[in-house]
Enzyme design. Sequence first.
Site: not given
Ligand code: NAP
Length: 335
Positions: A58, A210, A212-213, A216
Amino acid sequence: MTIGTRKLGTTGPEVSLIGLGAMGMSDLYGQADEAESIATLHAAFDAGLTLVDTADFYGAGANELLIARALKERRRDEIVLSVKFGSRRTPDGGFQPVPYDVSPAAVKDRLAYSLRRLNTDYIDIYRPARLNPDIPVEETVGALEEMRQAGFIRHIGLSEVGARTLRRAAAVAPISDLQIEYSLLSRGPETSIIPALRELGIGLTAYGVLSRGLLSGHWTAARHLDAGDFRAHSPRFQGENLRANLRLVEALGRVAERLGATTGQVAIAWVAAQGDDIVPLIGARRRERLAESLGVVDLVLDAGSRAEIEAAVPAGSAAGERYAAPLMATLDSER
Ligand SMILES: NC(=O)c1ccc[n+]([C@@H]2O[C@H](COP(=O)([O-])OP(=O)(O)OC[C@H]3O[C@@H](n4cnc5c(N)ncnc54)[C@H](OP(=O)(O)O)[C@@H]3O)[C@@H](O)[C@H]2O)c1
């Protein structure tokens, strides 16, 4: 508000009810603000959130360095660090095509760099982000077990693998948790993976709760995406797929309103309600989003609410796959 705890599998660590995924603070979701990211990490720790997920790839190491900055002001033993490895980057910020680098030699090499960047002498959960079909999982997990025995890692995790691979890995070493995409829009793990996890005593850390947003309630069809943003290439965020998915989110929003919660809170709470062996990772990178997510701690979903939520976003209703075809092909969990 007190965040409860959950134990990851029979051998894994106890962690907060929800974990923080730090990926978006350095990569893949457009411009992030470093000072706000650090403030968000501290706000999360202050609120009692203990699990932080990152990967060495990352931001090509930048995400680990960011977390290390926040950790400097914390007691190391109060934080559970989950680190992934295996993806390889290019100097222009891109990703190299497969294969993933998860050979026994890479396990040790990548771990050495992560320990240094994180300024720590152990990682709580270390895991390959994806597997390499040409390297038997027994070899990758065997090297991880060697590192565990040596004390450089405390637990072994996996990511995006299917039931068969879980069984093979668990025969080599104790596995704490599987990290996998799991949300109202991505219910694939329910068929064979979650039953296998329960049979084997392995926990689940859910990412993309979420979507990926998308789930949300803050996403709109008008949102501009830079070419480097994962979602610019994600099938669920394109054209008619996006419009269809946003109609599902609107329906979820109506249920959320009745429950006195936000759409995102309901989406996170639904994942958390699927079992006390499941820990949702939230991708908040701003304090405002973190505060909203933490609201799920007070949101208890009874069976009636869960049924309403599942009627608004029925299983299998997502338009488009969760990854573009070349990336879907790398997922052992989808075989
Ligand atoms: N193992 C794997 O293959 C893999 C793959 C992907 C991710 N991950 C891990 O999982 C974590 C979470 O995944 P993700 O980031 O895709 O998850 P997510 O929580 O589904 O999506 C995050 C996105 O949602 C937006 N968002 C809108 N409202 C929100 C709220 N109330 N709370 C949090 N976020 C909100 C975020 O912020 P903004 O509004 O600021 O844009 C961001 O763009 C990653 O950080 C990573 O550590 C693992």
